[in-house]
Write an enzyme that holds these catalytic residues in place. Structure first.
Site, short mmCIF file in Angstrom:
data_model
loop_
_atom_site.label_atom_id
_atom_site.label_comp_id
_atom_site.label_asym_id
_atom_site.label_seq_id
_atom_site.Cartn_x
_atom_site.Cartn_y
_atom_site.Cartn_z
CG ASP B 60 3.32 -3.85 -3.29
OD1 ASP B 60 2.31 -4.26 -2.68
OD2 ASP B 60 3.32 -3.57 -4.50
CE LYS B 62 -0.48 -5.44 -4.99
NZ LYS B 62 0.97 -5.27 -5.27
CG ASP B 65 -3.42 -14.83 6.59
OD1 ASP B 65 -4.33 -15.35 7.24
OD2 ASP B 65 -2.52 -15.48 6.04
#
EC number: 4.1.1.23
Lengths: 217, 217
Positions: B60, B62, B65
């Site tokens: 996880d 997240k 980019d």
């Protein structure tokens, strides 16, 4: 972060030896070295402390989580020796504030991404860029990240955030932005990657950029 | 990811030994273990392979980019032994597609955050949650992450993404969501953290949740 040259190296490599060699070469010309997860995940968190011998390290981790997780991530990054962390702003004020609070306690910096310049940034980010810049100012972050490819946007962001926050600006060099134009538009630092680390002589490439900006710093 | 119990452990601890001990205890009750950067940055990327002996690992991270960096991050995470990566959708279609393309090549999964449930999620994320869910479906991601604290939102998200994508849903237990309600609303997996790993008997706590969901799976 102290501004001497106005130049930040974006060290977008994934090899430890290469990272160290380039950093050593350009150390005299840059105010900071920005590194990301691809390098840190492939080498380890000790990469941060190793590179921090050459210049202050900005961990461009684009942290984008809930407040408590943002804080835990920044804690680890500062503990590893970084001077600054780049966080995303779209996760909202409390996520940002958690990072800024910790940074202030440890005398470190948080920079907030306001907008990005890849095509997908038009999908959801562009329309909230100014709101994120305002939130960064309200939260008293150290500064924002705004793309050098559009100096007119840098000037807009400067109006929103005032003069208490810094602007660090990627996109100079390989992506087409001009270092002096971006500084003139209101950025405090330009962030340059490939145009330095892929140059035959990285030190010379860095020096050239520093010389170009000198009169506007 | 194969659904046997419908339960994913959110292993939000930062200590290696604790992480291993809890994972060992609940391995028989969970379909996957979700870990985040706080644990990986404080222990190392080998934490992923160590825990993958107990269950498939969802990183996880997240990820938020540009496309190339998203791809490089997912590459490292899959190489370390993870089965899935959670990415933010906010950074747009190309960033997501870069992650999904790599995952498909390596027979891994990408889950996309559509909305989050901390207060700051109302600032910028809430108004684009449905757009992100639609983008996740268009990009053929494996699934989305949608909060269990609001089962009616899970049902809405299910309508948008159809039946080809999975919904994994955090917020059950300490945050107040009910496991069976969320499954009934259309989630495929519930993600539970503190209610399991802070329980006196983590295995029993996990078993209880599995039993509660059994008739709806």
């Amino acid at each position: 972060m102290e501004r001497k040259t106005g130049l930040i190296l974006a060290l977008d490599v994934t090899d430890r030896l290469e990272a160290v060699e380039i950093s050593e070469k350009v150390a005299g010309y840059v105010d900071a070295i920005k590194i990301g997860y691809p390098l840190v995940l492939s080498t380890g968190m000790d990469m941060i402390s190793q590179l921090s011998k050459f210049a202050p390290i900005i961990a461009d981790f684009k942290v984008a989580d809930i407040p408590n997780t943002n804080r835990l991530i920044c804690e680890q990054v500062f503990k590893a020796g970084a001077d600054a962390v780049i966080v995303q702003g779209f996760t909202g004020h409390d996520s940002l504030e958690a990072a800024v609070k910790l940074a202030k306690e440890e005398n470190k910096d948080i920079y907030v991404v306001t907008e990005m310049s890849h095509p997908g940034a038009l999908d959801f980010m562009q329309q909230v860029g100014e709101g994120i810049a305002k939130m960064a100012a309200d939260a008293k972050a150290s500064g924002v990240v705004a793309p050098a490819t559009r100096p007119e946007r840098v000037a807009e962001i400067r109006k929103i955030i005032g003069n208490d926050l810094s602007i660090i600006s990627p996109g100079v060099g390989a992506q087409g932005g001009s270092a002096s134009d971006v500084i003139k538009a209101g950025a405090d630092w330009v962030i340059v990657g490939r145009a330095i680390y892929q140059a035959e002589d990285p030190a010379m490439a860095a020096k050239k950029l520093v010389d170009e900006m000198k009169e506007f710093i």
